[in-house]
Design an enzyme around this catalytic site. Structure first.
Site, PDB file in Angstrom:
ATOM      1  N   HIS A   1       2.004   2.020  -3.438  1.00 32.46           N
ATOM      2  CA  HIS A   1       0.973   2.731  -4.204  1.00 32.46           C
ATOM      3  C   HIS A   1       0.981   4.222  -3.856  1.00 32.46           C
ATOM      4  CE1 HIS A   1      -0.986  -0.703  -6.087  1.00 32.46           C
ATOM      5  NE2 HIS A   1      -0.951  -1.347  -4.928  1.00 32.46           N
TER       6      HIS A   1
ATOM      7  N   THR B   1       0.829  -1.204   0.000  1.00 27.67           N
ATOM      8  CA  THR B   1       0.000   0.000   0.000  1.00 27.67           C
ATOM      9  C   THR B   1       0.861   1.250   0.000  1.00 27.67           C
ATOM     10  OG1 THR B   1      -1.784  -1.144   1.164  1.00 27.67           O
ATOM     11  CG2 THR B   1      -1.783   1.262   1.272  1.00 27.67           C
TER      12      THR B   1
END
Length: 342
Positions: free
Chosen positions: A43, A40
């Site tokens: 990202h 995450t």
């Protein structure tokens, strides 16, 4: 305090100074020892479409961590100053139907630490005491800092009975590799993991996978024949989010097989529903960790001999965060740890 933040709407993160968090009546303040970099966070670093739609700016991020409690709100019970803790990164409302029924991992109002609110890439983190989890002394800071992804692997792998079963894992990222180790630890017969990244497939071998298959060079059907599997896999754990991987899993499943989905495929991904319906497959979506059953299972497995140490491949001081993100972006890493104590 020092923190690693998204200060502008674009790629990268910045080491900066932010205000130390305030501690509410039901909160604990954690002095961070170690954090780990999650997919995450990659990202967020890349500032992809998901990050652009989700991440407030400015905000410091991160949600995989371990530290010690240095301050507590006046209503907090069950903890003490100096307790070493990690914490559940999904903060739930406590009032919706699922929360009130004890299914907090299904809270429709979940707020993510380091995603929707200030995160753990900092010297201090304040969270509700409900979300803190004490770490036994025999578990190292490094391992405790990866309890979040370890929990994803645990929740996914232990969704179904694995004892004596043949298990297919698609996707050899850190969570998939840990799931392979968990499956072998709890008694699966054959654990086959697929990917196209040789570095991470080698990690999976070190962690106990029966076969680690580079599907760009080797046929899954040939591997099944080598293992004398004539009826297909009993359990599938889809960790990649790659449509072709899910397609190959559906084709390789035995009738009545069970699949847990953690990887996130593109929207509108097409599959052959005949494989699902006529094989009578059971498919379960996985998000986060069960609170806190998953956490107790993680501790129990480590205490009973599960060795996750090979998955931690890189360690850096927090000030060297760029090297840590470079290691993750290279594709040749397992979990990458940032040390906030140096």
């Amino acid at each position: 305090m020092k923190a690693l933040a998204k200060l502008e709407r674009g790629p990268g993160l910045t080491l900066t100074r932010v205000k130390r968090p305030e501690v509410g009546h039901n909160d604990v303040l954690i002095k961070i020892h170690r954090t780990a970099i999650c997919g995450t966070d990659i990202h967020i670093w890349k500032w992809d479409d998901w990050a652009q739609k989700t991440i407030p700016v400015p905000m410091h991020v991160g949600h995989e961590y371990v530290g010690e409690i240095v301050e507590m709100g006046q209503e907090v019970r069950g903890f003490a100053i100096g307790d070493r803790v990690s914490g559940e990164g999904h903060i739930t409302c406590g009032f919706c139907r699922n929360c009130r029924a004890g299914r907090r991992h299904l809270c429709r109002n979940t707020v993510g630490v380091g995603v929707n609110r200030e995160g753990a890439f900092a010297e201090y983190l304040a969270i509700p005491a409900f979300n803190a989890f004490k770490i036994p002394p025999e578990i190292s800071d490094d391992l405790a800092s990866i309890f979040d992804p370890f929990g994803n692997a645990t929740h996914t792998a232990l969704s179904f009975n694995l004892v004596g079963e043949d298990v297919l894992i698609t996707g050899a990222g850190p969570i998939g590799v840990m799931a392979a180790a968990i499956a072998k630890h709890v008694g699966a017969r054959n654990v086959v993991i697929t990917d196209i990244n040789d570095y991470r497939l080698e990690l999976a071998r070190k962690m106990g996978a029966t076969r680690a298959v580079n599907v760009s060079r080797e046929s899954l059907r040939d591997v099944m024949a080598d293992l004398h599997m004539t009826e297909g896999f009993d359990v599938g754990l889809e960790m990649s989010g790659v449509p072709s991987a899910f397609t190959s899993m559906l084709e390789a499943m035995n009738h009545g097989g069970k699949i847990a989905l953690l990887g996130i495929p593109p929207a509108q991904t097409a599959i052959d529903w005949n494989q699902v319906i006529f094989k009578g497959l059971e498919i379960k979506g996985i998000y986060g960790r069960e609170m806190f059953e998953t956490w107790y299972k993680m501790v129990a497995m480590l205490q009973s001999g599960l060795d996750l140490s090979p998955i931690i491949t890189h360690r850096f001081a927090a000030d060297d965060y760029e090297k840590g993100f470079a290691a993750m972006l290279s594709g040749e890493s397992g979990k990458v740890i940032l040390d906030w104590t140096v």
